[in-house]
Design an enzyme around this catalytic site. Structure first.
Site, PDB file in Angstrom:
ATOM      1  CG  ASP A 127     -39.366  -1.151 -26.009  1.00  0.00           C
ATOM      2  OD1 ASP A 127     -39.465  -0.002 -26.212  1.00  0.00           O
ATOM      3  OD2 ASP A 127     -40.167  -1.616 -24.926  1.00  0.00           O
ATOM      4  CG  ASP A 164     -38.867   3.513 -21.478  1.00  0.00           C
ATOM      5  OD1 ASP A 164     -37.619   3.818 -21.277  1.00  0.00           O
ATOM      6  OD2 ASP A 164     -39.576   4.365 -21.973  1.00  0.00           O
TER       7      ASP A 164
END
Ligand SMILES: [Zn+2]
Length: 424
Positions: free
Chosen positions: A260, A262
């Site tokens: 992922d 952020d």
């Protein structure tokens, strides 16, 4: 393979005119392409590779000490190929010989640099070349020092937009895409090569771009390394002996670590929408460097509803990713690909872009991005990992069938590094 080219007749041109100056401490008296790697010349691996894919028509461009190459390979029959030689009277650079031997070229041909160790799926690259209708296709890859490499910019369709030579403007951000010096060319390109010495990367490709010839970038993480320095030579030999060179060929499924973005790699701010907000979390680059070293693909899969909400344009998002890749590159780390979901299912906001307000297959927790990446990169999902800071990351990983999905704390320094140390 479906093709309109009789690809077995495609010639392989091996540029082997260079001197071995920088590697003199390893091999002073032999051409660079004859530098021994695990007992045989580096260029012999190239001939074996070409033969394996059915390309048996080889043309060597030789110069300095070229007789040694001819003495060793002869007519090629020992390798089951046919070899001819073009002797340069003076050094012509990487491209300067081609106009002189244009009559010997096939309509489409390969260009290898003889001092490069590589193993790649030639069929897949040729297919990409044909599908894009390109006049030239350049093998591009990320490396661990993009800041002092010549870079190539491509568009969404994989067509080359610009060549960015070093030194780079420190204020600019770039995707980490380096010209690996391995090409498929159409004969039409040769008429743009002037007489005398010239270089593909420095002169010819920029000129082809100016003349609006369609040039494609083929992005791959297969093994390709030149023998520039004794350090690199030692590393390449180690990689041959460990089987790494062969193993990275696209035809073998590879494991990946899906990440992922952020809160995991860069600091989560509320709806990151400008490149100025990109800030690497401590330990993130070190973690990705470990993923790179372990032979796993590093692939970002990120939900970006900022697009659907019109808080960020696709160009802004591209700029954000350029900055991210530039920052990682400064710390010798790279991601192999970035997949993002621009969608969001909830309609009815005044600023929204309706075309992205859909129920898609890519928004996590759905596994669409991971599955797309698996198809694009021939990923072995069962040997892969997913790391994120939200439950939907874990669910997406599980839905894609990865070996393990790991939840880490948002914006926590070294959290990714710890997770990688546990997994790899
Ligand atoms: Zn989506």
């Amino acid at each position: 393979m479906e093709t309109n080219i009789d690809f077995c007749k495609m010639k392989v041109v091996i540029i082997a005119g260079g001197k071995g100056t920088r590697i003199a401490s390893v091999a002073a008296d032999i051409p660079k392409s004859m530098i021994p790697i695990a007992g045989k010349p580096v260029v012999e691996y190239q001939i074996e590779l070409a033969k394996r894919y059915g390309f048996t028509d080889i043309l060597f461009v030789v110069g300095h000490l070229g007789d040694q190459i001819e003495t060793y390979f002869g007519d090629g029959s020992r390798w089951g190929v046919t070899i001819s030689y073009f002797h340069e009277q003076e050094p012509l650079g990487t491209s300067g010989a081609l106009p002189l031997l244009v009559n010997q070229l096939t309509d489409e041909f390969w260009v290898f640099y003889g001092d490069t160790m590589m193993d790649f799926d030639m069929e897949a690259m040729l297919q990409a070349h044909q599908q894009r209708g390109a006049k030239a296709t350049l093998f591009l890859h990320p490396n661990d020092h993009p800041y002092d490499s010549d870079l190539v910019e491509i568009d969404e369709q994989g067509m080359v937009k610009a060549f960015i030579s070093k030194p780079h403007d420190p204020a600019q951000d770039y995707r980490n895409l380096v010209n690996a010096a391995l090409y498929i060319l159409n004969k039409d390109c040769v008429s743009y090569i002037p007489e005398g010495k010239s270089d593909f990367g420095k002169h010819i490709f920029p000129s082809l771009l100016t003349h609006q010839l369609p040039l494609a970038g083929y992005v791959s993480s297969e093994y390709i390394k030149d023998m520039g320095t004794p350090d690199r030579w030692a590393k390449v030999e180690k990689d041959v002996l460990s089987g790494k060179v062969a193993r990275l060929n696209r035809k073998y499924p590879r494991p990946a670590v899906f990440l992922d973005r952020d809160g995991v790699i860069c600091k989560e701010v509320n709806l990151l929408s400008q490149k100025q907000q990109v800030e690497l979390l401590p330990g993130a680059a070190a973690a990705i460097k470990q993923i790179n070293a372990a032979g796993y693909l590093a692939i970002i899969v990120t939900n970006q509803p900022v697009i659907a909400r019109n808080l960020c344009s696709l160009d802004d998002l591209a700029d954000i990713h350029k900055r991210l890749e530039t920052r990682l590159g400064e710390e010798h780390a790279f991601v192999d690909a970035i997949y993002f979901c621009p969608h969001h299912p909830d309609k009815g906001y005044p600023e929204e872009r309706v075309e992205y307000k859909i129920e898609c297959m890519c928004r996590k927790p759905k596994p669409g991005m991971l599955l797309q990446a698996a198809s694009d990169w021939n990923i072995d999902l069962q040997q892969s990992y997913m790391i994120g800071d939200r439950q939907w990351d874990v669910m997406a990983g599980e839905a894609a069938g990865v070996k393990k999905s790991v939840l880490i704390e948002t914006n926590k320094a070294d959290a990714l590094l710890h997770a990688i140390n546990e997994l790899l």
